[in-house]
Design a protein around this motif. Sequence first.
Motif, short mmCIF file in Angstrom:
data_model
loop_
_atom_site.label_atom_id
_atom_site.label_comp_id
_atom_site.label_asym_id
_atom_site.label_seq_id
_atom_site.Cartn_x
_atom_site.Cartn_y
_atom_site.Cartn_z
N VAL A 93 0.87 -0.62 0.12
CA VAL A 93 0.56 0.10 -0.19
C VAL A 93 0.43 1.60 -0.39
O VAL A 93 1.40 1.33 0.84
N LYS A 94 0.84 2.46 -0.67
CA LYS A 94 1.14 3.40 -1.01
C LYS A 94 0.75 4.32 0.59
O LYS A 94 -0.16 4.15 1.28
N ALA A 95 2.17 4.91 1.30
CA ALA A 95 2.02 5.36 2.40
C ALA A 95 0.63 6.60 2.63
O ALA A 95 1.02 6.87 1.37
N MET A 96 0.38 6.54 3.59
CA MET A 96 -1.14 7.80 3.75
C MET A 96 -0.03 9.39 3.73
O MET A 96 0.75 9.61 4.12
N GLU A 97 -1.48 9.72 3.79
CA GLU A 97 -0.80 11.23 3.70
C GLU A 97 -2.03 12.00 3.94
O GLU A 97 -3.29 12.00 3.37
N TRP A 98 -2.06 13.00 5.12
CA TRP A 98 -3.34 13.65 5.42
C TRP A 98 -2.55 14.95 4.98
O TRP A 98 -1.87 15.97 5.31
N ARG A 99 -3.48 16.10 5.30
CA ARG A 99 -4.04 17.23 4.78
C ARG A 99 -3.40 18.08 6.20
O ARG A 99 -4.52 17.48 6.72
N ARG A 100 -3.22 19.43 6.22
CA ARG A 100 -3.27 19.94 7.92
C ARG A 100 -4.57 20.33 8.51
O ARG A 100 -4.98 20.09 9.41
N GLU A 101 -5.64 20.64 7.44
CA GLU A 101 -7.35 20.49 7.90
C GLU A 101 -7.42 19.59 8.29
O GLU A 101 -8.37 19.18 8.95
N ASP A 102 -7.02 18.09 7.83
CA ASP A 102 -7.66 16.68 7.70
C ASP A 102 -7.85 16.29 9.64
O ASP A 102 -8.27 16.47 10.27
N GLY A 124 0.05 0.88 17.93
CA GLY A 124 -1.85 -0.02 17.14
C GLY A 124 -2.85 -0.10 17.85
O GLY A 124 -4.35 1.05 17.83
N THR A 125 -3.00 -0.41 19.31
CA THR A 125 -4.57 -0.13 20.19
C THR A 125 -4.65 1.52 20.41
O THR A 125 -6.17 2.20 20.02
N ILE A 126 -3.54 1.99 20.19
CA ILE A 126 -4.10 3.22 20.38
C ILE A 126 -5.21 4.01 19.38
O ILE A 126 -5.19 4.68 18.96
N PHE A 127 -4.57 3.68 18.19
CA PHE A 127 -5.25 3.89 16.86
C PHE A 127 -6.49 3.54 17.19
O PHE A 127 -7.04 4.24 16.06
N GLY A 137 -7.00 13.67 15.02
CA GLY A 137 -5.65 13.38 14.13
C GLY A 137 -4.43 12.97 15.23
O GLY A 137 -4.95 12.51 16.55
N ILE A 138 -3.40 11.81 14.81
CA ILE A 138 -1.98 11.72 15.83
C ILE A 138 -1.14 12.10 15.69
O ILE A 138 -0.85 11.97 14.27
N LEU A 139 -0.61 13.24 16.60
CA LEU A 139 0.76 13.50 16.23
C LEU A 139 1.96 12.51 16.91
O LEU A 139 1.78 12.63 18.17
N MET A 140 2.80 12.28 16.43
CA MET A 140 3.62 11.17 17.26
C MET A 140 5.16 11.92 16.74
O MET A 140 5.06 12.59 15.90
N SER A 141 6.16 11.68 17.82
CA SER A 141 7.32 12.35 18.01
C SER A 141 8.09 11.82 16.55
O SER A 141 7.86 10.27 16.80
N ARG A 142 9.42 11.83 16.73
CA ARG A 142 9.91 11.13 16.01
C ARG A 142 10.52 9.69 16.39
O ARG A 142 10.94 9.01 15.24
N ASP A 143 10.92 9.37 17.72
CA ASP A 143 11.40 8.11 18.27
C ASP A 143 10.56 7.65 18.57
O ASP A 143 10.35 6.95 19.02
N VAL A 160 -5.99 2.74 11.00
CA VAL A 160 -4.40 2.99 10.23
C VAL A 160 -4.71 4.12 8.63
O VAL A 160 -4.03 5.32 8.06
N TYR A 161 -6.21 3.98 8.22
CA TYR A 161 -6.35 4.42 7.29
C TYR A 161 -7.15 5.10 7.27
O TYR A 161 -7.59 6.32 5.42
N ARG A 162 -7.93 5.31 8.35
CA ARG A 162 -8.94 6.58 8.18
C ARG A 162 -8.48 7.37 9.57
O ARG A 162 -8.97 8.99 8.96
N ILE A 163 -7.44 7.41 10.68
CA ILE A 163 -6.61 8.09 11.17
C ILE A 163 -5.77 9.44 11.18
O ILE A 163 -5.19 8.79 10.53
N PRO A 164 -6.27 10.57 10.82
CA PRO A 164 -4.82 11.33 9.49
C PRO A 164 -3.67 11.61 11.30
O PRO A 164 -4.36 11.55 12.15
N PHE A 165 -2.74 11.37 10.65
CA PHE A 165 -1.19 11.39 11.23
C PHE A 165 -0.08 11.75 10.87
O PHE A 165 -0.39 11.74 9.90
N ALA A 166 0.61 12.22 11.85
CA ALA A 166 1.93 12.36 11.38
C ALA A 166 2.68 12.29 12.52
O ALA A 166 2.88 12.34 13.61
N VAL A 167 4.50 12.67 11.64
CA VAL A 167 5.64 12.12 12.47
C VAL A 167 5.42 13.78 12.35
O VAL A 167 6.30 13.82 11.48
#
Length: 261
Positions: A93-102, A124-127, A137-143, A160-167
Amino acid sequence: MRIDSAKSNQVKQVAALQKKARYRRELGEFVVEGIKMVREAPRERLLSVYAADSFLEQGGEGKLGGIPFTAVSDQAFKAMADTQTPQGVLAVVKAMEWRREDFSAGGRALLLFLENIQDPGNLGTIFRAGEGAGVTGILMSRDTADVYNPKVIRSTMGSVYRIPFAVCDDLSEVLGKCHKVGIASYAAHLGGEKNYDQEDYRKPSAFLIGNEAAGLSEKLSSAANFLIKIPMEGQVESLNAAVAASVLMYEAARQRRQLKE
């Protein structure tokens, strides 16, 4: 077209995507296993689907609902799969992409900031719990653990397909931007002044969850608007990160349901 040999280049590429986070990042791809994860993947992000002979012999083609696939020998499929008892179908699967407004959900933001969560099952359980609770939305640290780790993917059960997330390189900086647009932040912390159920999460809110062993860093916890705690009975000092996140998220969901009634 079919693949018989476990030494096929396609088999080797899928196996590398399963095992190497760096390779996943370079290609912008990840692997999902099982009919549920394959069927729930956004069609426009499905790059390739592989079905084992044994899966097809048991009526698997009908379960795929018209999704194009490549037939693979059971031996080759086993070399591709991450699980000990493969279900017989997987997809790249191609990696997910989300916009800020999502992430904002039209001004109804309910965000999670995850700092250095290490356990793939926890992440995974948190998602999965987050989707159930209405997290936007979920924001994650690089580590934090790689969200595309096969164990994380399995634990999300499709969320993972439906919740916007970013590192993020700097969660504190992102948190500051959230404050500027009216999102209040609450850090789960042993030094919390109030219990978690004494705050109002009906407004745009963000919860901060820290590392399983060390908790939140001083930098991030001090950047939060409020420190909150989950009261404990007995000799327990803290909860598993996924459990703590779920307690907070579902309290917010409860309060928001009341607002609609």
